[in-house]
Design a protein around this motif. Structure first.
Motif, PDB file in Angstrom:
ATOM      1  N   PRO A   7       0.853  -1.197   0.000  1.00 14.65           N
ATOM      2  CA  PRO A   7       0.000   0.000   0.000  1.00 14.65           C
ATOM      3  C   PRO A   7       0.884   1.241   0.000  1.00 14.65           C
ATOM      4  CG  PRO A   7       0.119  -0.954   2.210  1.00 14.65           C
ATOM      5  CD  PRO A   7       0.918  -1.858   1.311  1.00 14.65           C
ATOM      6  N   VAL A  11      -0.423   6.968  -4.039  1.00 13.45           N
ATOM      7  CA  VAL A  11       0.154   6.366  -5.254  1.00 13.45           C
ATOM      8  C   VAL A  11      -0.689   5.160  -5.707  1.00 13.45           C
ATOM      9  CG1 VAL A  11       2.221   5.343  -6.290  1.00 13.45           C
ATOM     10  CG2 VAL A  11       2.472   7.056  -4.480  1.00 13.45           C
ATOM     11  N   PRO A  33      -4.142   1.387   0.501  1.00 11.28           N
ATOM     12  CA  PRO A  33      -3.498   2.238   1.514  1.00 11.28           C
ATOM     13  C   PRO A  33      -4.419   2.465   2.724  1.00 11.28           C
ATOM     14  CG  PRO A  33      -3.170   3.146  -0.664  1.00 11.28           C
ATOM     15  CD  PRO A  33      -4.123   2.002  -0.831  1.00 11.28           C
ATOM     16  N   PHE A  34      -3.814   2.852   3.830  1.00 11.25           N
ATOM     17  CA  PHE A  34      -4.555   2.868   5.087  1.00 11.25           C
ATOM     18  C   PHE A  34      -5.773   3.796   5.091  1.00 11.25           C
ATOM     19  CE2 PHE A  34      -1.240   6.123   5.920  1.00 11.25           C
ATOM     20  CZ  PHE A  34      -2.054   7.202   6.241  1.00 11.25           C
ATOM     21  N   ASN A  91      -2.181  -1.715  10.318  1.00  5.47           N
ATOM     22  CA  ASN A  91      -0.916  -1.005  10.081  1.00  5.47           C
ATOM     23  C   ASN A  91      -0.257  -0.672  11.421  1.00  5.47           C
ATOM     24  OD1 ASN A  91       0.936   1.169   9.779  1.00  5.47           O
ATOM     25  ND2 ASN A  91      -0.007   1.784   7.855  1.00  5.47           N
ATOM     26  N   LYS A 133       0.869  -5.511   9.249  1.00  7.02           N
ATOM     27  CA  LYS A 133       2.098  -5.041   8.578  1.00  7.02           C
ATOM     28  C   LYS A 133       2.872  -4.216   9.598  1.00  7.02           C
ATOM     29  CE  LYS A 133       3.753  -2.618   4.484  1.00  7.02           C
ATOM     30  NZ  LYS A 133       3.936  -1.177   4.674  1.00  7.02           N
ATOM     31  N   TYR A 170      12.296   4.855   5.340  1.00  7.40           N
ATOM     32  CA  TYR A 170      12.466   3.912   4.221  1.00  7.40           C
ATOM     33  C   TYR A 170      13.896   3.971   3.697  1.00  7.40           C
ATOM     34  CZ  TYR A 170       7.435   3.976   4.480  1.00  7.40           C
ATOM     35  OH  TYR A 170       6.149   3.872   4.938  1.00  7.40           O
ATOM     36  N   ASN A 193       8.762  -7.503   3.222  1.00  8.48           N
ATOM     37  CA  ASN A 193       8.631  -6.220   2.516  1.00  8.48           C
ATOM     38  C   ASN A 193       9.873  -5.372   2.761  1.00  8.48           C
ATOM     39  OD1 ASN A 193       7.516  -3.089   3.319  1.00  8.48           O
ATOM     40  ND2 ASN A 193       7.281  -3.799   1.237  1.00  8.48           N
ATOM     41  N   GLY A 194      10.377  -4.776   1.681  1.00 10.53           N
ATOM     42  CA  GLY A 194      11.454  -3.799   1.830  1.00 10.53           C
ATOM     43  C   GLY A 194      12.606  -3.984   0.873  1.00 10.53           C
ATOM     44  N   LEU A 196      12.911  -4.527  -2.283  1.00 13.91           N
ATOM     45  CA  LEU A 196      12.906  -5.499  -3.389  1.00 13.91           C
ATOM     46  C   LEU A 196      12.677  -4.676  -4.650  1.00 13.91           C
ATOM     47  CD1 LEU A 196      10.734  -8.316  -1.730  1.00 13.91           C
ATOM     48  CD2 LEU A 196      13.233  -8.294  -2.044  1.00 13.91           C
ATOM     49  N   MET A 215       5.952  -8.610  -0.582  1.00 17.29           N
ATOM     50  CA  MET A 215       5.185  -7.377  -0.781  1.00 17.29           C
ATOM     51  C   MET A 215       6.155  -6.326  -1.320  1.00 17.29           C
ATOM     52  SD  MET A 215       3.513  -4.828   1.999  1.00 17.29           S
ATOM     53  CE  MET A 215       2.007  -5.638   2.486  1.00 17.29           C
ATOM     54  N   ILE A 216       5.844  -5.811  -2.521  1.00 15.21           N
ATOM     55  CA  ILE A 216       6.765  -4.889  -3.190  1.00 15.21           C
ATOM     56  C   ILE A 216       6.075  -3.539  -3.390  1.00 15.21           C
ATOM     57  CG2 ILE A 216       8.260  -4.564  -5.214  1.00 15.21           C
ATOM     58  CD1 ILE A 216       8.103  -7.589  -5.700  1.00 15.21           C
ATOM     59  N   ARG A 218       7.934   0.364  -3.925  1.00 10.68           N
ATOM     60  CA  ARG A 218       8.590   1.255  -4.885  1.00 10.68           C
ATOM     61  C   ARG A 218       9.076   0.532  -6.132  1.00 10.68           C
ATOM     62  NH1 ARG A 218      12.417   3.568  -0.279  1.00 10.68           N
ATOM     63  NH2 ARG A 218      12.289   1.340   0.202  1.00 10.68           N
TER      64      ARG A 218
HETATM   65  C1  LIG Z   1       4.503   7.356  -0.546  1.00  9.25           C
HETATM   66  C2  LIG Z   1       4.362   6.153   0.341  1.00  9.25           C
HETATM   67  C3  LIG Z   1       3.127   5.862   0.908  1.00  9.25           C
HETATM   68  C4  LIG Z   1       2.978   4.727   1.749  1.00  9.25           C
HETATM   69  N1  LIG Z   1       1.742   4.434   2.278  1.00  9.25           N
HETATM   70  C5  LIG Z   1       1.582   3.309   3.062  1.00  9.25           C
HETATM   71  C6  LIG Z   1       0.310   2.902   3.582  1.00  9.25           C
HETATM   72  O1  LIG Z   1      -0.731   3.513   3.331  1.00  9.25           O
HETATM   73  N2  LIG Z   1       0.263   1.791   4.377  1.00  9.25           N
HETATM   74  C7  LIG Z   1       1.389   1.044   4.657  1.00  9.25           C
HETATM   75  O2  LIG Z   1       1.306   0.031   5.359  1.00  9.25           O
HETATM   76  N3  LIG Z   1       2.593   1.397   4.145  1.00  9.25           N
HETATM   77  C8  LIG Z   1       2.716   2.484   3.360  1.00  9.25           C
HETATM   78  N4  LIG Z   1       3.939   2.789   2.827  1.00  9.25           N
HETATM   79  C9  LIG Z   1       5.049   1.834   2.999  1.00  9.25           C
HETATM   80  C10 LIG Z   1       5.076   0.820   1.848  1.00  9.25           C
HETATM   81  O3  LIG Z   1       3.928   0.006   1.875  1.00  9.25           O
HETATM   82  C11 LIG Z   1       6.340  -0.072   1.935  1.00  9.25           C
HETATM   83  O4  LIG Z   1       6.351  -0.674   3.212  1.00  9.25           O
HETATM   84  C12 LIG Z   1       7.619   0.730   1.732  1.00  9.25           C
HETATM   85  O5  LIG Z   1       7.561   1.474   0.523  1.00  9.25           O
HETATM   86  C13 LIG Z   1       8.819  -0.213   1.699  1.00  9.25           C
HETATM   87  O6  LIG Z   1       8.676  -1.173   0.684  1.00  9.25           O
HETATM   88  P1  LIG Z   1       9.495  -1.022  -0.714  1.00  9.25           P
HETATM   89  O7  LIG Z   1      10.947  -0.959  -0.341  1.00  9.25           O
HETATM   90  O8  LIG Z   1       9.118  -2.246  -1.509  1.00  9.25           O
HETATM   91  O9  LIG Z   1       9.045   0.247  -1.340  1.00  9.25           O
HETATM   92  C14 LIG Z   1       4.103   3.911   2.006  1.00  9.25           C
HETATM   93  C15 LIG Z   1       5.341   4.227   1.449  1.00  9.25           C
HETATM   94  C16 LIG Z   1       5.487   5.320   0.618  1.00  9.25           C
HETATM   95  C17 LIG Z   1       6.854   5.612   0.025  1.00  9.25           C
END
Ligand SMILES: Cc1cc2nc3c(=O)[nH]c(=O)nc-3n(C[C@H](O)[C@H](O)[C@H](O)COP(=O)(O)O)c2cc1C
Length: 319
Positions: A7, A11, A33-34, A91, A133, A170, A193-194, A196, A215-216, A218
């Protein structure tokens, strides 16, 4: 391979989900998203835009709640069950200051007693299976064993671990050892998650943990074909990316006021620019664009050749 789209507030909205699922696929589940349930116990127009079943028709989705109020969680979970969802995600990872200041998201990890009573209340009455999560701590990875010890007391449907602390947001690398600790210590189903960002990143993780759901976030926004590639399909072509862009733009224009549609497109293009070689100048034009000048700036990006290795590039986001 089991691939989920993380989520990402602002985006991964319903427009993106529908178009991504139709044009690229390769994602087994899309997390919404939340949503923060309010004391008024009604979903806002914005919430409904995201969760209304008709806006997600044919797309496998899991909604997510951000709250530390068990009664509000249960109210929202009941509403989501009535809408036809079969799982709700909690969350406990959001690092945003405005969220943690209210004790929500990763702020919940700071108060183990409150977390325990919250989980007691929701797991004893939730109409839906609850997945979580989480991060591995607020300040320090040393908090992780105690946090994990709390989660393991409950019938968590799946625990998605983003192996960073709140303080790390992040940035930087993830704590692979914290994930390994959980994989060795607990029996509940885990999701990773993270960071990937490429097929190679995912394959390396699969080698260590065969069959582990991933879970992917970006990585999939920057390369919308990543899930398809992981399922053995082809990388994105130039034409496909153009079609994807045009579909997003048309649909945002239909659903949102011009300013909102423009800012959503700018956000997507920041990520999509990672698919193109030498995208800096075009990306700058997109950043500076107005709704009127945006199409020309986007065309500048699409006049470029594809990058040799399209994929999320953290440098694009630090400029
Ligand atoms: C712009 C943005 C918005 C996000 N919104 C949420 C969200 O609504 N809920 C959630 O659990 N994580 C949210 N995240 C975290 C992502 O779900 C994910 O955990 C984070 O991007 C790391 O994973 P990645 O390295 O694959 O991107 C958000 C991250 C970003 C960058």
């Amino acid at each position: 391979m089991d691939i989920r789209l993380a989520p990402m507030e602002g985006v991964t909205d319903a427009v993106h989900r529908r178009i991504h699922h139709r044009l690229f696929g390769g994602v087994d589940k899309y997390y919404i998203p939340f949503i923060t349930p309010s004391i008024h116990r009604v979903f806002t127009t914005r919430d409904l835009r995201n969760i209304a079943p008709e806006n997600n028709a044919g797309v496998p989705c899991i909604p997510q709640l951000l709250t530390r109020d068990a009664e509000l969680f249960l109210w929202a979970a009941n509403e989501l069950a009535d809408l036809g969802y079969d799982e709700v995600n909690l969350n406990t990872g959001c690092p945003s200051g405005t969220v943690t200041a209210k004790g929500r998201g990763s702020g919940m990890l700071r108060d183990p007693d409150a977390l325990r009573s919250f989980l007691d209340a929701i797991f004893s009455a939730s109409p839906l299976p609850v997945s979580i999560k989480t991060r591995i701590g607020f300040y320090d990875p040393a908090e992780w064993p105690a946090i994990l010890d709390i989660f393991r007391q409950y019938p968590v449907k799946e625990l998605t671990i983003h192996p960073r602390t709140r303080e790390e947001f992040y940035k930087g690398s993830v704590h692979a050892d914290a994930f390994a600790f959980a994989a060795a210590e607990v029996n509940m189903p885990l999701v990773f998650n993270g960071n990937l960002f490429s097929v190679e990143d995912c394959m390396a993780l699969q080698e260590k943990y065969p069959g582990l759901p991933m879970m992917i976030g970006r990585g999939l926004i920057a390369n919308p074909a990543l899930g398809r590639q992981l399922h053995g399909g082809a990388p994105a072509t130039h034409e496909e990316l153009q079609r994807f862009h045009d579909a997003l733009m048309d649909e945002y224009a239909r659903e949102y006021p011009a300013d909102t549609a423009h800012s959503r497109m700018r956000e997507h293009m920041k990520y999509l620019s990672c698919c193109f070689a030498g995208a800096e100048k075009a990306l700058k034009a997109i950043r500076k664009s107005t709704p009127k000048t945006y199409p020309a700036a986007a065309a500048q990006l699409f006049s470029l050749p594809l990058a040799e290795n399209p994929g999320y590039d953290p440098d694009v986001f630090t400029k």
